[in-house]
Design a protein around this motif. Sequence first.
Motif, PDB file in Angstrom:
ATOM      1  N   VAL A   1       6.483 -69.479  34.265  1.00  0.00           N
ATOM      2  CA  VAL A   1       7.579 -69.442  33.288  1.00  0.00           C
ATOM      3  C   VAL A   1       7.589 -68.105  32.553  1.00  0.00           C
ATOM      4  CG1 VAL A   1       8.474 -70.465  31.157  1.00  0.00           C
ATOM      5  CG2 VAL A   1       7.641 -71.948  33.013  1.00  0.00           C
ATOM      6  N   ALA A   2       6.412 -67.629  32.137  1.00  0.00           N
ATOM      7  CA  ALA A   2       6.336 -66.347  31.436  1.00  0.00           C
ATOM      8  C   ALA A   2       6.828 -65.212  32.329  1.00  0.00           C
ATOM      9  CB  ALA A   2       4.907 -66.079  30.973  1.00  0.00           C
ATOM     10  N   ASN A   3       6.450 -65.260  33.599  1.00  0.00           N
ATOM     11  CA  ASN A   3       6.912 -64.240  34.542  1.00  0.00           C
ATOM     12  C   ASN A   3       8.430 -64.305  34.721  1.00  0.00           C
ATOM     13  OD1 ASN A   3       4.278 -63.448  34.914  1.00  0.00           O
ATOM     14  ND2 ASN A   3       4.055 -64.360  36.943  1.00  0.00           N
ATOM     15  N   PHE A   4       8.947 -65.521  34.809  1.00  0.00           N
ATOM     16  CA  PHE A   4      10.389 -65.707  34.993  1.00  0.00           C
ATOM     17  C   PHE A   4      11.167 -65.026  33.874  1.00  0.00           C
ATOM     18  CE2 PHE A   4      14.331 -68.133  34.463  1.00  0.00           C
ATOM     19  CZ  PHE A   4      14.832 -68.121  35.760  1.00  0.00           C
ATOM     20  N   PHE A   5      10.700 -65.221  32.645  1.00  0.00           N
ATOM     21  CA  PHE A   5      11.406 -64.627  31.505  1.00  0.00           C
ATOM     22  C   PHE A   5      10.950 -63.198  31.210  1.00  0.00           C
ATOM     23  CE2 PHE A   5      12.287 -69.137  30.694  1.00  0.00           C
ATOM     24  CZ  PHE A   5      13.654 -69.063  30.469  1.00  0.00           C
ATOM     25  N   SER A   6      10.242 -62.594  32.172  1.00  0.00           N
ATOM     26  CA  SER A   6       9.894 -61.182  32.068  1.00  0.00           C
ATOM     27  C   SER A   6      10.785 -60.310  32.941  1.00  0.00           C
ATOM     28  CB  SER A   6       8.426 -60.970  32.464  1.00  0.00           C
ATOM     29  OG  SER A   6       7.555 -61.576  31.535  1.00  0.00           O
ATOM     30  N   PHE A   7      11.664 -60.933  33.721  1.00  0.00           N
ATOM     31  CA  PHE A   7      12.622 -60.170  34.517  1.00  0.00           C
ATOM     32  C   PHE A   7      13.733 -59.622  33.620  1.00  0.00           C
ATOM     33  CE2 PHE A   7      10.756 -62.637  37.971  1.00  0.00           C
ATOM     34  CZ  PHE A   7      10.759 -61.726  39.024  1.00  0.00           C
ATOM     35  N   PHE A   8      14.054 -58.361  33.801  1.00  0.00           N
ATOM     36  CA  PHE A   8      15.158 -57.757  33.048  1.00  0.00           C
ATOM     37  C   PHE A   8      16.460 -58.502  33.322  1.00  0.00           C
ATOM     38  CE2 PHE A   8      18.502 -54.623  32.253  1.00  0.00           C
ATOM     39  CZ  PHE A   8      18.108 -54.094  31.031  1.00  0.00           C
ATOM     40  N   THR A   9      16.627 -58.938  34.565  1.00  0.00           N
ATOM     41  CA  THR A   9      17.831 -59.692  34.926  1.00  0.00           C
ATOM     42  C   THR A   9      17.976 -60.959  34.090  1.00  0.00           C
ATOM     43  OG1 THR A   9      17.886 -58.901  37.205  1.00  0.00           O
ATOM     44  CG2 THR A   9      18.938 -61.016  36.773  1.00  0.00           C
ATOM     45  N   ILE A  10      16.913 -61.720  33.969  1.00  0.00           N
ATOM     46  CA  ILE A  10      16.976 -62.977  33.228  1.00  0.00           C
ATOM     47  C   ILE A  10      17.229 -62.715  31.747  1.00  0.00           C
ATOM     48  CG2 ILE A  10      15.698 -65.045  32.552  1.00  0.00           C
ATOM     49  CD1 ILE A  10      16.595 -64.967  35.501  1.00  0.00           C
ATOM     50  N   LEU A  11      16.506 -61.769  31.183  1.00  0.00           N
ATOM     51  CA  LEU A  11      16.682 -61.448  29.760  1.00  0.00           C
ATOM     52  C   LEU A  11      18.088 -60.924  29.488  1.00  0.00           C
ATOM     53  CD1 LEU A  11      13.243 -59.732  29.072  1.00  0.00           C
ATOM     54  CD2 LEU A  11      13.947 -62.039  28.387  1.00  0.00           C
ATOM     55  N   SER A  12      18.603 -60.081  30.369  1.00  0.00           N
ATOM     56  CA  SER A  12      19.947 -59.535  30.183  1.00  0.00           C
ATOM     57  C   SER A  12      21.007 -60.622  30.269  1.00  0.00           C
ATOM     58  CB  SER A  12      20.227 -58.459  31.237  1.00  0.00           C
ATOM     59  OG  SER A  12      19.351 -57.371  31.095  1.00  0.00           O
ATOM     60  N   ASN A  13      20.852 -61.503  31.260  1.00  0.00           N
ATOM     61  CA  ASN A  13      21.828 -62.589  31.406  1.00  0.00           C
ATOM     62  C   ASN A  13      21.758 -63.566  30.237  1.00  0.00           C
ATOM     63  OD1 ASN A  13      23.475 -62.953  34.151  1.00  0.00           O
ATOM     64  ND2 ASN A  13      21.611 -61.797  34.590  1.00  0.00           N
ATOM     65  N   ALA A  14      20.541 -63.884  29.791  1.00  0.00           N
ATOM     66  CA  ALA A  14      20.407 -64.787  28.644  1.00  0.00           C
ATOM     67  C   ALA A  14      21.041 -64.176  27.402  1.00  0.00           C
ATOM     68  CB  ALA A  14      18.929 -65.090  28.387  1.00  0.00           C
ATOM     69  N   ALA A  15      20.787 -62.880  27.175  1.00  0.00           N
ATOM     70  CA  ALA A  15      21.387 -62.204  26.020  1.00  0.00           C
ATOM     71  C   ALA A  15      22.901 -62.166  26.153  1.00  0.00           C
ATOM     72  CB  ALA A  15      20.820 -60.793  25.898  1.00  0.00           C
ATOM     73  N   ALA A  16      23.399 -61.909  27.365  1.00  0.00           N
ATOM     74  CA  ALA A  16      24.841 -61.868  27.579  1.00  0.00           C
ATOM     75  C   ALA A  16      25.479 -63.220  27.284  1.00  0.00           C
ATOM     76  CB  ALA A  16      25.149 -61.446  29.015  1.00  0.00           C
ATOM     77  N   ALA A  17      24.831 -64.309  27.716  1.00  0.00           N
ATOM     78  CA  ALA A  17      25.375 -65.643  27.449  1.00  0.00           C
ATOM     79  C   ALA A  17      25.458 -65.910  25.952  1.00  0.00           C
ATOM     80  CB  ALA A  17      24.511 -66.701  28.127  1.00  0.00           C
ATOM     81  N   VAL A  18      24.406 -65.537  25.215  1.00  0.00           N
ATOM     82  CA  VAL A  18      24.398 -65.746  23.763  1.00  0.00           C
ATOM     83  C   VAL A  18      25.510 -64.943  23.103  1.00  0.00           C
ATOM     84  CG1 VAL A  18      23.083 -65.344  21.652  1.00  0.00           C
ATOM     85  CG2 VAL A  18      21.953 -66.331  23.649  1.00  0.00           C
TER      86      VAL A  18
ATOM     87  N   PHE B   1      -2.647 -58.428  39.227  1.00  0.00           N
ATOM     88  CA  PHE B   1      -1.544 -57.743  38.536  1.00  0.00           C
ATOM     89  C   PHE B   1      -0.242 -58.439  38.927  1.00  0.00           C
ATOM     90  CE2 PHE B   1      -2.585 -55.439  42.440  1.00  0.00           C
ATOM     91  CZ  PHE B   1      -1.390 -55.537  43.141  1.00  0.00           C
ATOM     92  N   TRP B   2       0.781 -58.263  38.105  1.00  0.00           N
ATOM     93  CA  TRP B   2       2.100 -58.822  38.411  1.00  0.00           C
ATOM     94  C   TRP B   2       3.173 -57.950  37.767  1.00  0.00           C
ATOM     95  CZ3 TRP B   2       6.461 -60.352  35.873  1.00  0.00           C
ATOM     96  CH2 TRP B   2       7.399 -61.100  36.601  1.00  0.00           C
ATOM     97  N   TYR B   3       4.111 -57.502  38.558  1.00  0.00           N
ATOM     98  CA  TYR B   3       5.248 -56.716  38.070  1.00  0.00           C
ATOM     99  C   TYR B   3       6.525 -57.341  38.612  1.00  0.00           C
ATOM    100  CZ  TYR B   3       1.695 -53.249  36.914  1.00  0.00           C
ATOM    101  OH  TYR B   3       0.593 -52.623  36.389  1.00  0.00           O
ATOM    102  N   PRO B   4       7.577 -57.406  37.822  1.00  0.00           N
ATOM    103  CA  PRO B   4       8.789 -58.108  38.255  1.00  0.00           C
ATOM    104  C   PRO B   4       9.536 -57.426  39.388  1.00  0.00           C
ATOM    105  CG  PRO B   4       9.144 -57.022  36.141  1.00  0.00           C
ATOM    106  CD  PRO B   4       7.690 -56.922  36.440  1.00  0.00           C
ATOM    107  N   TYR B   5       9.412 -56.111  39.485  1.00  0.00           N
ATOM    108  CA  TYR B   5      10.155 -55.375  40.506  1.00  0.00           C
ATOM    109  C   TYR B   5       9.209 -54.437  41.257  1.00  0.00           C
ATOM    110  CZ  TYR B   5      13.942 -57.088  37.584  1.00  0.00           C
ATOM    111  OH  TYR B   5      14.774 -57.893  36.863  1.00  0.00           O
ATOM    112  N   PRO B   6       9.379 -54.304  42.567  1.00  0.00           N
ATOM    113  CA  PRO B   6       8.449 -53.483  43.342  1.00  0.00           C
ATOM    114  C   PRO B   6       8.419 -52.016  42.921  1.00  0.00           C
ATOM    115  CG  PRO B   6      10.352 -54.168  44.666  1.00  0.00           C
ATOM    116  CD  PRO B   6      10.379 -54.973  43.407  1.00  0.00           C
ATOM    117  N   PHE B   7       9.540 -51.492  42.448  1.00  0.00           N
ATOM    118  CA  PHE B   7       9.547 -50.080  42.061  1.00  0.00           C
ATOM    119  C   PHE B   7       8.819 -49.822  40.740  1.00  0.00           C
ATOM    120  CE2 PHE B   7      13.678 -51.885  40.700  1.00  0.00           C
ATOM    121  CZ  PHE B   7      13.610 -51.664  39.330  1.00  0.00           C
ATOM    122  N   MET B   8       8.404 -50.902  40.059  1.00  0.00           N
ATOM    123  CA  MET B   8       7.637 -50.741  38.818  1.00  0.00           C
ATOM    124  C   MET B   8       6.155 -51.039  39.018  1.00  0.00           C
ATOM    125  SD  MET B   8      10.121 -52.091  35.789  1.00  0.00           S
ATOM    126  CE  MET B   8       9.177 -51.130  34.608  1.00  0.00           C
ATOM    127  N   ASN B   9       5.761 -51.300  40.244  1.00  0.00           N
ATOM    128  CA  ASN B   9       4.377 -51.639  40.548  1.00  0.00           C
ATOM    129  C   ASN B   9       3.605 -50.386  40.971  1.00  0.00           C
ATOM    130  OD1 ASN B   9       1.946 -52.657  41.408  1.00  0.00           O
ATOM    131  ND2 ASN B   9       2.827 -54.184  42.793  1.00  0.00           N
TER     132      ASN B   9
END
Length: 244
Positions: A48-65, A185-193
């Motif tokens: 769950v923490a990883n899920f809400f660490s994606f920029f996509t998820i945070l951006s979409n959640a903020a956009a919905a609000v 280690f865990w990074y949401p996107y391969p280009f950030m790893n």
Amino acid sequence: MTRTPGWAQGWTIARAAMAALTVAAIVAQLVKSVGTSIELGRDVATTVANFFSFFTILSNAAAAVVLLWAAVWFWTRGRRADVEPAGLAVALASVSTYMIITGIVYNTLLRGIELPQGSEPVWWSNEVLHLVGPLFLLADVLFAPLRRALSWRSLWTIVAFPIVWVVYTMVRGPLVINPVSGDPFWYPYPFMNPNNPGGWPSVILYVVGIAIAIIAVGSFVVWWGRRTADRAVVASVPQTADTL
């Protein structure tokens, strides 16, 4: 056309509908990811923490609000207003920038790559979060009514969240055990790893490139708002006023 009462009402309904669709897409993917995590015996809290660490998820959640905020404001006070509140205007400019960037980055760099979100993507959710939402927010920039002309200083506010997110991601990455692969280690996107081929130089290059893109898109959003806002209306409303 964008300043007629009918257009304003119709666009407000579209904003509310987009907010609801975005929330449904986020929930659908989250349920799938958590369900897969439980089924395979993975750590659910980390998933769950990883899920809400994606920029996509945070951006979409903020956009919905923010889209819901815009809809509520319009139906309660906006129908009598000449221009949107300053706080709402900055929030709309910010989430529009983030969502446009999400669409550009995903569809140019990540489409076809399975991201570490805990499960396979829910196809319709994936398209809403990475294509439909970004296109809607771009249309919102271009066609939404009652837009306020923002000062160029608002760019500092727009770029603040991506900076915080990058710092958070790079600090958290080596502290999290990947629940899927077991990597330390865990990074949401391969280009950030930095553990991928190319290492830190590649990560820094991508981060700088995306930062430039965010500044460019944010500048476009502010510029377009300043270009299309009703100058007579803007001149009659103090820039510091916030009609809530």
